[in-house]
Design a protein around this motif. Structure first.
Motif, PDB file in Angstrom:
ATOM      1  N   LEU A  98       0.831  -1.208   0.000  1.00  0.00           N
ATOM      2  CA  LEU A  98       0.000   0.000   0.000  1.00  0.00           C
ATOM      3  C   LEU A  98       0.871   1.266   0.000  1.00  0.00           C
ATOM      4  O   LEU A  98       0.624   2.204  -0.759  1.00  0.00           O
ATOM      5  CB  LEU A  98      -0.905  -0.021   1.237  1.00  0.00           C
ATOM      6  N   PHE A  99       1.909   1.268   0.841  1.00  0.00           N
ATOM      7  CA  PHE A  99       2.770   2.454   0.925  1.00  0.00           C
ATOM      8  C   PHE A  99       3.545   2.640  -0.382  1.00  0.00           C
ATOM      9  O   PHE A  99       3.783   3.762  -0.810  1.00  0.00           O
ATOM     10  CB  PHE A  99       3.733   2.353   2.120  1.00  0.00           C
ATOM     11  N   ASP A 100       3.923   1.528  -1.013  1.00  0.00           N
ATOM     12  CA  ASP A 100       4.634   1.633  -2.291  1.00  0.00           C
ATOM     13  C   ASP A 100       3.712   2.176  -3.385  1.00  0.00           C
ATOM     14  O   ASP A 100       4.128   2.927  -4.254  1.00  0.00           O
ATOM     15  CB  ASP A 100       5.171   0.252  -2.720  1.00  0.00           C
ATOM     16  N   GLY A 104       3.446   8.735   0.196  1.00  0.00           N
ATOM     17  CA  GLY A 104       3.121  10.021   0.825  1.00  0.00           C
ATOM     18  C   GLY A 104       1.704  10.127   1.356  1.00  0.00           C
ATOM     19  O   GLY A 104       1.400  11.029   2.132  1.00  0.00           O
ATOM     20  N   LYS A 105       0.809   9.234   0.934  1.00  0.00           N
ATOM     21  CA  LYS A 105      -0.595   9.360   1.377  1.00  0.00           C
ATOM     22  C   LYS A 105      -0.781   8.895   2.833  1.00  0.00           C
ATOM     23  O   LYS A 105      -1.551   9.485   3.581  1.00  0.00           O
ATOM     24  CB  LYS A 105      -1.488   8.534   0.446  1.00  0.00           C
ATOM     25  N   PHE A 106      -0.058   7.840   3.177  1.00  0.00           N
ATOM     26  CA  PHE A 106      -0.251   7.246   4.491  1.00  0.00           C
ATOM     27  C   PHE A 106       0.989   7.427   5.355  1.00  0.00           C
ATOM     28  O   PHE A 106       2.108   7.490   4.841  1.00  0.00           O
ATOM     29  CB  PHE A 106      -0.526   5.740   4.362  1.00  0.00           C
ATOM     30  N   GLY A 107       0.756   7.476   6.643  1.00  0.00           N
ATOM     31  CA  GLY A 107       1.882   7.518   7.569  1.00  0.00           C
ATOM     32  C   GLY A 107       1.803   6.311   8.473  1.00  0.00           C
ATOM     33  O   GLY A 107       0.772   6.086   9.121  1.00  0.00           O
ATOM     34  N   PHE A 108       2.858   5.518   8.488  1.00  0.00           N
ATOM     35  CA  PHE A 108       2.905   4.337   9.356  1.00  0.00           C
ATOM     36  C   PHE A 108       3.279   4.789  10.758  1.00  0.00           C
ATOM     37  O   PHE A 108       4.303   5.457  10.943  1.00  0.00           O
ATOM     38  CB  PHE A 108       3.934   3.340   8.809  1.00  0.00           C
ATOM     39  N   SER A 109       2.451   4.433  11.709  1.00  0.00           N
ATOM     40  CA  SER A 109       2.741   4.781  13.094  1.00  0.00           C
ATOM     41  C   SER A 109       3.867   3.876  13.590  1.00  0.00           C
ATOM     42  O   SER A 109       3.668   2.678  13.786  1.00  0.00           O
ATOM     43  CB  SER A 109       1.467   4.601  13.931  1.00  0.00           C
ATOM     44  N   VAL A 110       5.036   4.461  13.750  1.00  0.00           N
ATOM     45  CA  VAL A 110       6.212   3.680  14.139  1.00  0.00           C
ATOM     46  C   VAL A 110       6.156   3.454  15.656  1.00  0.00           C
ATOM     47  O   VAL A 110       6.279   4.392  16.435  1.00  0.00           O
ATOM     48  CB  VAL A 110       7.522   4.392  13.732  1.00  0.00           C
ATOM     49  N   SER A 111       5.913   2.203  16.013  1.00  0.00           N
ATOM     50  CA  SER A 111       5.743   1.848  17.413  1.00  0.00           C
ATOM     51  C   SER A 111       7.083   1.770  18.141  1.00  0.00           C
ATOM     52  O   SER A 111       8.133   1.621  17.519  1.00  0.00           O
ATOM     53  CB  SER A 111       5.091   0.473  17.525  1.00  0.00           C
TER      54      SER A 111
END
Ligand code: ADP
Ligand code: 5GP
Length: 201
Positions: free
Chosen positions: A32-34, A38-45
């Motif tokens: 999805l990110f590929d 820029g559309k999504f931000g992965f919440s880095v845990s």
């Protein structure tokens, strides 16, 4: 739970993806990110588990010591946090606020105790919950082993926890809007994309 800066993070509903370890969450999110840079931000845990080969600090996780983790708990720095497989995992307030500041849709990949906390959080914006299910226990075990990232002890813990995740997802208290079975990758990815991006994805 600590309050979050809701005015900054309420413009897009966050997406929470959960499902047993090995069900394919990272695989789906990477695609999805590929596809939508820029559309999504992965919440880095934050996590106290050790990095796997190829994982980068700050990108896949913030790898911290138990002391650092518990210090942030003490400072009320987490939206949610839980233990999984003998390690601590948590979503920091800073992780989600950083994404909101960039105007991106926040995506959380978290386990079931975190799902419950986020669903009942007093100020975190109401997310859309997606559950990714493996086609069967047997296939899940094959995929976890095939991934080759975990020791036997960790695999056994993950398989045991998978049953709890599945039971929760099928219980009335589960907040999931949709359960997608990850059998055929292309088919499942299309469904994930439709859920997250919309029917015209
Ligand atoms: P999770 O992030 O949920 O723990 P992963 O995305 O790491 O799971 O997937 C676990 C393993 O299964 C990986 O080796 C991945 O390549 C593989 N996998 C994921 N989806 C499929 C699928 N539909 N068919 C076959 N293998 C898959
Ligand atoms: P893994 O060690 O395989 O990366 O992750 C193990 C489990 O922890 C997965 O179910 C994943 O969704 C979950 N997880 C990852 N980050 C967080 C987090 O910040 N909070 C919670 N509650 N679970 C997390």
């Amino acid at each position: 739970m600590a309050p979050t800066n809701t005015s900054a993070i309420s413009s897009h509903r966050p997406i929470v993806i959960s499902g047993p370890s090995g069900s394919g969450k990272s695989t789906m999110l990477k695609r999805l990110f590929d596809e939508y840079p820029g559309k999504f931000g992965f919440s880095v845990s934050h996590t106290t588990r050790s990095p796997r080969a190829g994982e980068q600090n700050g990108r896949d996780y913030n790898f911290v010591t138990k002391e650092e983790f518990l210090d942030l708990v003490e400072k009320k720095g987490f939206v949610e946090h839980a233990q999984f497989g003998g390690n601590h995992y948590g979503t920091s307030i800073k992780a989600v606020e950083d994404i909101a500041e960039k105007g991106q849709v926040c995506i959380l990949d978290i386990e079931m105790e975190g799902v419950k906390q986020v669903a009942n959080h007093p100020s975190f914006p109401k997310p859309r919950f997606l559950f990714l299910s493996p086609p069967s226990k047997e296939v899940l075990e094959q995929r976890l082993r095939g991934r080759g990232t975990d020791k036997e002890e960790a695999i056994v813990k993950r398989l045991k926890q998978a049953e709890a995740e599945m039971d929760f997802a099928n219980s009335p208290e589960a907040p999931h809007e949709k359960i997608i079975v990850n059998d055929d990758l292309e088919k499942a990815y299309k469904e994930v994309k439709e859920f997250i991006v919309g029917a015209d994805a």
